[in-house]
Design an enzyme around this catalytic site. Structure first.
Site, short mmCIF file in Angstrom:
data_model
loop_
_atom_site.label_atom_id
_atom_site.label_comp_id
_atom_site.label_asym_id
_atom_site.label_seq_id
_atom_site.Cartn_x
_atom_site.Cartn_y
_atom_site.Cartn_z
N GLY A 53 0.77 -1.15 -0.28
CA GLY A 53 -0.02 0.02 0.15
C GLY A 53 0.80 1.28 0.06
O GLY A 53 2.12 1.06 0.31
N CYS A 80 5.19 -5.90 1.47
CA CYS A 80 5.75 -4.81 1.16
C CYS A 80 5.01 -3.78 2.61
O CYS A 80 5.61 -4.04 3.76
CB CYS A 80 5.10 -3.92 0.21
SG CYS A 80 5.91 -2.21 -0.32
N GLU A 168 4.34 -10.94 -6.65
CA GLU A 168 3.24 -10.99 -7.54
C GLU A 168 3.48 -10.45 -8.93
O GLU A 168 2.85 -10.90 -9.95
CB GLU A 168 1.81 -10.31 -6.95
CG GLU A 168 1.72 -9.01 -6.84
CD GLU A 168 2.49 -8.27 -5.66
OE1 GLU A 168 2.12 -7.20 -5.09
OE2 GLU A 168 3.22 -8.94 -4.79
N SER A 220 -19.82 -4.35 -26.64
CA SER A 220 -18.96 -3.78 -27.41
C SER A 220 -18.17 -4.26 -28.57
O SER A 220 -17.77 -3.87 -29.60
CB SER A 220 -17.82 -3.25 -26.40
OG SER A 220 -16.86 -4.50 -26.05
N GLY A 221 -18.45 -5.87 -28.46
CA GLY A 221 -17.56 -6.54 -29.66
C GLY A 221 -16.41 -7.06 -29.11
O GLY A 221 -15.73 -7.88 -29.57
N GLY A 222 -15.70 -6.61 -27.83
CA GLY A 222 -14.60 -7.02 -27.19
C GLY A 222 -14.55 -8.39 -26.61
O GLY A 222 -15.93 -8.82 -26.52
N VAL A 223 -13.73 -8.95 -25.88
CA VAL A 223 -13.63 -10.27 -25.47
C VAL A 223 -14.66 -10.27 -24.33
O VAL A 223 -15.42 -11.14 -23.98
CB VAL A 223 -12.41 -10.70 -25.11
CG1 VAL A 223 -12.27 -12.26 -24.17
CG2 VAL A 223 -11.63 -10.71 -26.31
N ASP A 224 -14.29 -9.06 -23.46
CA ASP A 224 -15.12 -9.06 -22.02
C ASP A 224 -16.55 -9.17 -22.31
O ASP A 224 -17.37 -10.02 -21.55
CB ASP A 224 -14.64 -7.82 -21.10
CG ASP A 224 -13.16 -7.77 -21.06
OD1 ASP A 224 -12.63 -8.98 -21.08
OD2 ASP A 224 -12.54 -6.76 -20.91
N SER A 225 -17.02 -8.05 -23.11
CA SER A 225 -18.62 -8.08 -23.12
C SER A 225 -19.20 -9.33 -23.92
O SER A 225 -20.17 -9.78 -23.72
CB SER A 225 -19.00 -6.75 -23.88
OG SER A 225 -18.55 -6.70 -24.98
N SER A 226 -18.35 -9.87 -24.88
CA SER A 226 -18.71 -11.28 -25.57
C SER A 226 -18.90 -12.25 -24.51
O SER A 226 -19.92 -13.09 -24.63
CB SER A 226 -17.95 -11.42 -26.40
OG SER A 226 -17.74 -10.44 -27.34
N LYS A 365 -7.87 -10.94 -17.39
CA LYS A 365 -8.18 -11.17 -18.84
C LYS A 365 -7.87 -12.56 -19.41
O LYS A 365 -8.71 -12.91 -20.10
CB LYS A 365 -7.09 -10.08 -19.42
CG LYS A 365 -7.23 -10.08 -21.11
CD LYS A 365 -8.71 -9.71 -21.60
CE LYS A 365 -8.86 -8.24 -21.47
NZ LYS A 365 -10.03 -7.91 -22.01
#
Length: 509
Positions: A53, A80, A168, A220-226, A365
């Site tokens: 943080g 950290c 990470e 939108s046509g992108g991967v996420d919304s599809s 993703k």
């Protein structure tokens, strides 16, 4: 199902910690540092990670923890800020560094331990801190150091470990080995979480929540919304109405391409809305990227509200929001610093008539792509490069106009075309062109030109929380630049962005 908790103290990487542990098929949940021991559901918790943080443990309003959690008989890893918190709790001394340490450093291991199994004596780690530990608590032993800090410790009797670096991020060479050792050998994880379980659980949750109502999805046509569309359709079928908005801020001929792509998914109910004038008019005179994102997000909502008027039983608005969108906008559980507002998050109006449904907001993703394959999304759609919701509105730096967007569309088309010609498109994670608000002098033939500069951007990444620049052959870049300058009126200079993430973001705005 067993799980590891990640306590959020404001690190930009707290979701990435969760992602790294999930790679091991261990369910990981992010919780706020403000949670009390009574509020924690400790059933099946096999480990706790305290994130980094931006604060100092000695700040008046420094994020703290219910200290009883540190005394649980559960393995703990402090990263950290989390390390400094543990050190302070057990009586160590933490002081402000004379110089903030940011970037790569060399870690040298000093002891043998189960958590170090498979790690080399010296390796590269990624630092990002302003304070450091100067005196260890009496019951801790030093496991590793860098030239400027005590970098790794272990409690002599309890399963409590701390590190000053960030295991990470991909910049830490052996970070995944370290986290794997913590999860498997210290926490004794069984590794029993899989995406198939996520699908089954999500379908049940969506059905129980939506019942007989309709859901409008911004497609939108992108991967996420599809992928969100397919998951929702699997759960509620014809109750899903997909709205594709042509904002005028899409890539070259993208609106037609998106509709053609979805013809393969015959069962989806898709409505196309032409709203180019609405978006361009509202962006006149606006050059601040946060304001642009919020304006674009609001107008998406305006379109969806109109769609709701035609579907009176549409109670929910679904979005393809994923983890990186959330963590860079606002933390869903804690105090992480805002980097930029994703339009699905920061652009949501404070007053609207929908209940928001984000079935993918806990996935990264690469998990979304894997989920898409399992749901039957065609591979060429799964492999499509990400495209931001605000579209070219945030790839035209500064004020947006139809003229600038048209210039950018042509340049971007050439870059993507050349990537495909060289079979490089699927070798990189995200590639695009950004139009800069800068003009430079050039010469074409015997004539002086004074036109825009564009920047090529291409990165390689798995999770989109960290990314490295794509190392293209110089001849390829020269070919792309030559074509853009020759074929795109309005651009006379091309540069290549070689900034990694961090410290940069993938998009410029």
């Amino acid at each position: 199902m067993e799980k590891i908790l990640v306590m959020d103290f404001g690190s930009q990487y707290n979701q990435l910690i969760a992602r790294r542990i999930r790679e091991l098929h261990i369910y990981t949940e992010v919780v706020p540092h403000t949670v009390t021991l009574e509020e924690l559901d400790l059933s099946n918790v096999i480990g706790i990670v305290l994130s980094g943080g931006p604060s100092s443990v000695y700040d008046i309003d420094a994020p703290n923890i219910d200290e009883r959690i540190l005394d649980l008989d559960i393995p703990i890893l402090g990263i950290c800020y989390g390390m400094q918190l543990v050190m302070k709790h057990y009586g160590g001394v933490v002081e402000e560094s004379l110089k903030r340490e940011y970037g790569k450093s060399d870690l040298t291991l000093l002891e043998e331990d189960v958590i170090l199994e498979g790690m080399t004596k010296t390796s590269t780690v990624w630092m990002s801190h302003g304070d450091h530990v100067v005196t260890l608590p009496s019951d801790f032993v030093l496991l590793g150091k860098t030239p400027s800090s005590m970098a790794m410790t272990r409690h002599q009797e309890k399963n409590i470990y701390t590190v000053q670096f960030h295991p990470e991020v991909t910049h830490t060479d052996e970070g995944r080995i370290f986290l794997k050792n913590f999860a498997l050998d210290v926490c004794n994880a069984k590794c029993d979480w899989y995406l198939e379980d996520f699908i089954e659980d999500s379908v049940k949750r969506i059905r129980d929540l939506v019942k007989d109502d309709k859901v409008i999805l911004g497609l939108s046509g992108g991967v996420d919304s599809s992928v969100a569309a397919l998951l929702l359709h699997k759960a509620i079928g014809d109750q899903l109405v997909c709205i594709f908005v042509d904002t005028g801020l899409l890539r070259h001929e993208e609106a037609a391409e998106v509709i053609d792509n979805y013809m393969e998914l015959h069962d989806l109910n898709i409505v196309k809305v032409d709203a180019e004038d609405l978006f361009f008019d509202s962006l006149k005179g606006v050059d601040d990227p946060e304001e642009k994102r919020k304006i674009i997000g609001k107008h998406f909502f305006d379109v969806f509200e109109e769609a709701k008027a035609k579907n009176s039983d549409a109670r929910f608005l679904a979005q393809g929001t994923i983890y990186p969108d959330v963590i860079e906008s606002i933390s869903i559980h804690g105090p992480s610093k805002t980097i930029k507002s994703h339009h699905n998050v920061g652009g949501v109006p404070s007053i609207h008539s929908f209940e928001i449904l984000e079935p993918l907001k806990e996935l990264f993703k690469d998990e979304v792509r894997e989920l898409g394959m399992k749901l039957g999304l065609p591979k060429h759609l799964v492999d499509r490069h990400p495209f931001p919701g605000p579209g070219l509105g945030i790839r035209v730096i500064g004020e947006v106009s139809k003229e600038k967007v048209a210039i950018l569309q042509k340049a971007d088309r050439i870059f993507i075309e050349e990537l495909r010609n060289r079979q490089l498109y699927n070798e990189v994670s995200q590639a695009f062109v950004t139009l800069l608000p800068v003009k430079t002098v050039g010469v074409m033939g015997d004539n002086r030109t004074y036109e825009y500069v564009c920047a090529l951007r291409s990165v390689n990444t798995t999770d989109f929380m960290t990314a490295h620049v794509s190392r293209f052959d110089f001849n390829f870049l020269e070919k792309v630049a030559g074509r853009i300058v020759s074929e795109v009126k309005g651009i006379n200079r091309v540069v290549y962005d070689i900034t990694s993430k961090p410290p940069g973001t993938i998009e410029w705005e």
